[in-house]
Design a protein around this motif. Structure first.
Motif, PDB file in Angstrom:
ATOM      1  N   MET A 136       0.850  -1.197   0.000  1.00  0.00           N
ATOM      2  CA  MET A 136       0.000   0.000   0.000  1.00  0.00           C
ATOM      3  C   MET A 136       0.881   1.241   0.000  1.00  0.00           C
ATOM      4  O   MET A 136       1.665   1.460   0.922  1.00  0.00           O
ATOM      5  N   PHE A 137       0.758   2.053  -1.021  1.00  0.00           N
ATOM      6  CA  PHE A 137       1.612   3.209  -1.272  1.00  0.00           C
ATOM      7  C   PHE A 137       0.724   4.451  -1.271  1.00  0.00           C
ATOM      8  O   PHE A 137      -0.120   4.626  -2.163  1.00  0.00           O
ATOM      9  N   THR A 138       0.897   5.330  -0.269  1.00  0.00           N
ATOM     10  CA  THR A 138       0.013   6.483  -0.111  1.00  0.00           C
ATOM     11  C   THR A 138       0.826   7.756   0.088  1.00  0.00           C
ATOM     12  O   THR A 138       1.692   7.805   0.968  1.00  0.00           O
ATOM     13  N   ILE A 139       0.537   8.772  -0.713  1.00  0.00           N
ATOM     14  CA  ILE A 139       1.205  10.063  -0.576  1.00  0.00           C
ATOM     15  C   ILE A 139       0.142  11.142  -0.391  1.00  0.00           C
ATOM     16  O   ILE A 139      -0.773  11.277  -1.214  1.00  0.00           O
ATOM     17  N   SER A 140       0.256  11.898   0.705  1.00  0.00           N
ATOM     18  CA  SER A 140      -0.698  12.964   0.982  1.00  0.00           C
ATOM     19  C   SER A 140      -0.048  14.347   0.944  1.00  0.00           C
ATOM     20  O   SER A 140      -0.759  15.356   0.895  1.00  0.00           O
ATOM     21  N   ASN A 141       1.303  14.389   0.967  1.00  0.00           N
ATOM     22  CA  ASN A 141       2.011  15.662   0.889  1.00  0.00           C
ATOM     23  C   ASN A 141       3.486  15.377   0.641  1.00  0.00           C
ATOM     24  O   ASN A 141       3.943  14.243   0.764  1.00  0.00           O
ATOM     25  N   GLY A 142       4.240  16.414   0.297  1.00  0.00           N
ATOM     26  CA  GLY A 142       5.660  16.241   0.031  1.00  0.00           C
ATOM     27  C   GLY A 142       5.903  15.887  -1.424  1.00  0.00           C
ATOM     28  O   GLY A 142       5.001  15.919  -2.269  1.00  0.00           O
ATOM     29  N   THR A 143       7.155  15.530  -1.738  1.00  0.00           N
ATOM     30  CA  THR A 143       7.522  15.148  -3.099  1.00  0.00           C
ATOM     31  C   THR A 143       8.145  13.764  -3.100  1.00  0.00           C
ATOM     32  O   THR A 143       8.926  13.420  -2.210  1.00  0.00           O
ATOM     33  N   PHE A 144       7.787  12.988  -4.121  1.00  0.00           N
ATOM     34  CA  PHE A 144       8.331  11.634  -4.293  1.00  0.00           C
ATOM     35  C   PHE A 144       8.699  11.471  -5.752  1.00  0.00           C
ATOM     36  O   PHE A 144       7.904  11.792  -6.650  1.00  0.00           O
ATOM     37  N   SER A 145       9.927  10.962  -5.996  1.00  0.00           N
ATOM     38  CA  SER A 145      10.382  10.790  -7.366  1.00  0.00           C
ATOM     39  C   SER A 145      11.146   9.477  -7.491  1.00  0.00           C
ATOM     40  O   SER A 145      11.954   9.134  -6.622  1.00  0.00           O
ATOM     41  N   ALA A 146      10.875   8.728  -8.577  1.00  0.00           N
ATOM     42  CA  ALA A 146      11.580   7.470  -8.843  1.00  0.00           C
ATOM     43  C   ALA A 146      12.171   7.518 -10.246  1.00  0.00           C
ATOM     44  O   ALA A 146      11.532   8.007 -11.191  1.00  0.00           O
ATOM     45  N   THR A 147      13.379   6.985 -10.400  1.00  0.00           N
ATOM     46  CA  THR A 147      14.011   6.909 -11.711  1.00  0.00           C
ATOM     47  C   THR A 147      13.430   5.766 -12.535  1.00  0.00           C
ATOM     48  O   THR A 147      13.218   5.892 -13.745  1.00  0.00           O
ATOM     49  N   VAL A 148      13.170   4.636 -11.876  1.00  0.00           N
ATOM     50  CA  VAL A 148      12.645   3.435 -12.535  1.00  0.00           C
ATOM     51  C   VAL A 148      11.402   2.981 -11.778  1.00  0.00           C
ATOM     52  O   VAL A 148      11.369   3.027 -10.549  1.00  0.00           O
ATOM     53  N   PHE A 149      10.377   2.545 -12.499  1.00  0.00           N
ATOM     54  CA  PHE A 149       9.205   1.927 -11.882  1.00  0.00           C
ATOM     55  C   PHE A 149       9.220   0.467 -12.316  1.00  0.00           C
ATOM     56  O   PHE A 149       8.788   0.121 -13.407  1.00  0.00           O
ATOM     57  N   GLY A 150       9.722  -0.396 -11.431  1.00  0.00           N
ATOM     58  CA  GLY A 150      10.023  -1.763 -11.829  1.00  0.00           C
ATOM     59  C   GLY A 150       8.850  -2.721 -11.774  1.00  0.00           C
ATOM     60  O   GLY A 150       8.618  -3.497 -12.719  1.00  0.00           O
ATOM     61  N   GLN A 151       8.099  -2.721 -10.653  1.00  0.00           N
ATOM     62  CA  GLN A 151       7.054  -3.728 -10.481  1.00  0.00           C
ATOM     63  C   GLN A 151       5.846  -3.128  -9.773  1.00  0.00           C
ATOM     64  O   GLN A 151       5.979  -2.279  -8.893  1.00  0.00           O
ATOM     65  N   LEU A 152       4.659  -3.610 -10.159  1.00  0.00           N
ATOM     66  CA  LEU A 152       3.414  -3.251  -9.500  1.00  0.00           C
ATOM     67  C   LEU A 152       2.517  -4.485  -9.503  1.00  0.00           C
ATOM     68  O   LEU A 152       2.026  -4.898 -10.549  1.00  0.00           O
ATOM     69  N   ALA A 153       2.358  -5.106  -8.326  1.00  0.00           N
ATOM     70  CA  ALA A 153       1.558  -6.331  -8.174  1.00  0.00           C
ATOM     71  C   ALA A 153       2.061  -7.428  -9.102  1.00  0.00           C
ATOM     72  O   ALA A 153       1.289  -8.064  -9.828  1.00  0.00           O
ATOM     73  N   SER A 154       3.357  -7.677  -9.066  1.00  0.00           N
ATOM     74  CA  SER A 154       3.947  -8.688  -9.951  1.00  0.00           C
ATOM     75  C   SER A 154       3.999 -10.076  -9.321  1.00  0.00           C
ATOM     76  O   SER A 154       4.281 -11.056 -10.005  1.00  0.00           O
ATOM     77  N   GLY A 155       3.717 -10.182  -8.007  1.00  0.00           N
ATOM     78  CA  GLY A 155       3.724 -11.475  -7.348  1.00  0.00           C
ATOM     79  C   GLY A 155       2.384 -12.169  -7.468  1.00  0.00           C
ATOM     80  O   GLY A 155       1.333 -11.540  -7.634  1.00  0.00           O
ATOM     81  N   ALA A 156       2.387 -13.498  -7.391  1.00  0.00           N
ATOM     82  CA  ALA A 156       1.150 -14.267  -7.485  1.00  0.00           C
ATOM     83  C   ALA A 156       0.211 -13.904  -6.334  1.00  0.00           C
ATOM     84  O   ALA A 156       0.596 -13.971  -5.168  1.00  0.00           O
ATOM     85  N   GLY A 157      -1.028 -13.498  -6.668  1.00  0.00           N
ATOM     86  CA  GLY A 157      -2.009 -13.152  -5.655  1.00  0.00           C
ATOM     87  C   GLY A 157      -1.748 -11.839  -4.952  1.00  0.00           C
ATOM     88  O   GLY A 157      -2.434 -11.509  -3.977  1.00  0.00           O
ATOM     89  N   ALA A 158      -0.785 -11.066  -5.423  1.00  0.00           N
ATOM     90  CA  ALA A 158      -0.415  -9.819  -4.759  1.00  0.00           C
ATOM     91  C   ALA A 158      -1.450  -8.733  -5.030  1.00  0.00           C
ATOM     92  O   ALA A 158      -2.165  -8.752  -6.034  1.00  0.00           O
ATOM     93  N   THR A 159      -1.497  -7.768  -4.108  1.00  0.00           N
ATOM     94  CA  THR A 159      -2.337  -6.588  -4.282  1.00  0.00           C
ATOM     95  C   THR A 159      -1.473  -5.348  -4.127  1.00  0.00           C
ATOM     96  O   THR A 159      -0.854  -5.145  -3.079  1.00  0.00           O
ATOM     97  N   GLY A 160      -1.411  -4.525  -5.173  1.00  0.00           N
ATOM     98  CA  GLY A 160      -0.665  -3.276  -5.138  1.00  0.00           C
ATOM     99  C   GLY A 160      -1.627  -2.111  -5.222  1.00  0.00           C
ATOM    100  O   GLY A 160      -2.416  -2.017  -6.174  1.00  0.00           O
ATOM    101  N   THR A 161      -1.586  -1.223  -4.223  1.00  0.00           N
ATOM    102  CA  THR A 161      -2.513  -0.099  -4.152  1.00  0.00           C
ATOM    103  C   THR A 161      -1.739   1.206  -4.058  1.00  0.00           C
ATOM    104  O   THR A 161      -0.856   1.348  -3.206  1.00  0.00           O
ATOM    105  N   ILE A 162      -2.078   2.155  -4.928  1.00  0.00           N
ATOM    106  CA  ILE A 162      -1.467   3.475  -4.916  1.00  0.00           C
ATOM    107  C   ILE A 162      -2.565   4.510  -4.695  1.00  0.00           C
ATOM    108  O   ILE A 162      -3.579   4.509  -5.409  1.00  0.00           O
ATOM    109  N   VAL A 163      -2.366   5.397  -3.712  1.00  0.00           N
ATOM    110  CA  VAL A 163      -3.298   6.489  -3.448  1.00  0.00           C
ATOM    111  C   VAL A 163      -2.511   7.790  -3.491  1.00  0.00           C
ATOM    112  O   VAL A 163      -1.574   7.986  -2.713  1.00  0.00           O
ATOM    113  N   LEU A 164      -2.898   8.672  -4.409  1.00  0.00           N
ATOM    114  CA  LEU A 164      -2.246   9.971  -4.534  1.00  0.00           C
ATOM    115  C   LEU A 164      -3.224  11.025  -4.018  1.00  0.00           C
ATOM    116  O   LEU A 164      -4.122  11.480  -4.747  1.00  0.00           O
TER     117      LEU A 164
END
Length: 429
Positions: A310-338
């Motif tokens: 679970m990835f949640t950002i409510s303020n501040g700055t976040f930066s990534a050079t590479v976005f490698g994986q999002l819910a890539s595992g079996a049965g995984a749940t990936g949640t992003i809240v901006l």
């Protein structure tokens, strides 16, 4: 009545503890021993004033290295061997750096508080060759080091202890386990000075299990871990940054086990020059929350294990050079809240694990790309937009979103385009 935030409450508590520790220790310990001016092993009775050797018991002493040591060889127990325990250790002005070569050194014990390591007025450095066990049994010790001085640890193992680092000097370590083995919870508070890893070994937080905590708070200072793993084998495994700076050279992993782990950024700066930031690399639940500060990481991965990220950002700055994986595992749940702040990410990855789900919710935060692409956002399980809106700042790039954007339940979603560049919506919205 005005309520204090949890961060301010914690700062007040830590400050109160530090004040209590700085008071006279004569009533807390059975004895204070000054190292004798001889070149013998620390376990040798002739090494100590009064001939009393520190042992594992409730009368363990505070040990002092001061200007009575005028023979350099007296500052090192060169023959080493055996284990030794201190209630506290004070380095003042011996003639040479202090080097303790015992196989293991123990700080603290049941029912008595520990002074920790006082180098606040040190004129020399301190180093340990063997394992260091901080076992204060629910009490607190402080590491305080003068500007320009260093304490060098080999392997630090915390169990049943709280360590406050308040120094202006440097704490250097090779390995560090916060909440190691089975024991009471362990807490590390980085408040000032510099803490640095001298090798390329991970700092583990909460690896002890059996519902014992591993918690790191950073409110100030500069922290240079090679890598950190918030294991999630303990009931509470977490790292919280509210001030100061963190510089990572390797991975930052959140929850590699079966329970929970979290990284929380309230303020300060976090910079990762290599490796991956993995929110969810096990079967448990991993949380990343950011409500302030500035975070720059190299590779972003969410829910690469079989659990929940679970990835949640409510303020501040976040930066990534590479976005490698999002819910890539079996049965995984990936949640992003901006929900606020500004998040800068490359194109979202599309490789999903079997029966995995990837959900993004736009709730007023700003999302920016790192490059032009005709496949910026696609292949998600769902992308929701609230009345606070999906704010896309294209920042001079041309991007295409083919993912369907849906109203969040009970909301009338809206889209706001900002910045130079072109935004193309090719999906059915």
């Amino acid at each position: 009545m005005k309520k204090m935030s949890s961060v301010n409450c914690w700062r007040t508590l830590v400050a109160s503890i530090a004040i209590m520790i700085s008071m006279s220790t004569s009533s807390l310990y059975a004895a204070v021993y000054t190292n004798a001016n001889v070149a013998a092993d620390l376990t040798n009775t002739t090494r100590w004033v009064g001939g009393v050797v520190p042992t594992w018991n409730v009368n363990s002493p505070i040990l002092v290295w001061d200007n009575t040591l005028q023979n350099p060889s007296a500052c090192t127990n060169a023959t080493g061997g055996g284990n030794i325990q201190f209630s506290g250790l004070v380095i003042r002005d011996p003639i040479a750096d202090v080097y303790i070569t015992n196989t293991a050194t123990y700080f603290g014990f049941t029912s008595r508080p520990s002074l920790g390591i006082d180098m606040s007025s040190a004129q020399k450095n301190l180093a340990f060759a063997g394992n260091i066990y901080f076992e204060f049994q629910n009490s607190t010790g402080t590491i305080s080091i003068a500007t320009g001085k260093t304490v060098q640890f080999s392997s630090i193992i915390q169990r049943g202890s709280t360590i406050n680092i308040t120094n202006q000097g440097m704490v250097a370590y090779k390995t560090w386990d916060v909440g190691h083995y089975n024991g009471n919870g362990a807490y590390l508070n980085v408040m000032a000075g510099t803490v640095t890893n001298v090798g390329s070994v991970v700092m583990k937080i909460g690896s002890g299990g059996n519902n014992y905590n591993g918690v790191v708070y950073q409110t100030g200072g500069t922290f240079h871990p090679y890598s950190m793993t918030v294991v999630g084998q303990a009931a509470i495994s977490s790292y919280t940054l509210s001030g100061g700076a963190v510089f990572l050279r390797g991975d930052l992993q959140v929850c590699t086990s079966v329970l929970t782990g979290s990284v929380n950024v309230v303020g300060g700066t976090l910079n990762q020059s290599g490796g991956a930031f993995i929110v969810g690399n096990g079967a448990g639940i991993a949380y990343y929350t950011q409500s302030g500060g500035s975070v720059t990481i190299y590779t972003n991965s969410i829910a690469s294990g079989t659990g929940i990220g679970m990835f949640t950002i409510s303020n501040g700055t976040f930066s990534a050079t590479v976005f490698g994986q999002l819910a890539s595992g079996a049965g995984a749940t990936g949640t992003i809240v901006l929900a606020g702040g500004t998040t800068t990410l490359p194109a979202f990855p599309t490789n999903r694990g079997v029966n995995a789900s990837a959900i993004v919710t736009f709730d007023g935060g700003t999302l920016s790309p790192r490059a032009s692409t005709n496949g910026y956002l696609r292949g998600l399980t769902a992308a929701y937009v609230t009345t606070n809106g999906a704010v896309l700042d294209t920042a001079g790039y041309d991007i295409t979103i083919s993912q369907k954007l849906e109203d969040f339940s009970g909301h009338a979603g809206r889209l706001v385009k900002k910045g130079a560049g072109t935004l193309t919506l090719s999906g059915t919205n």
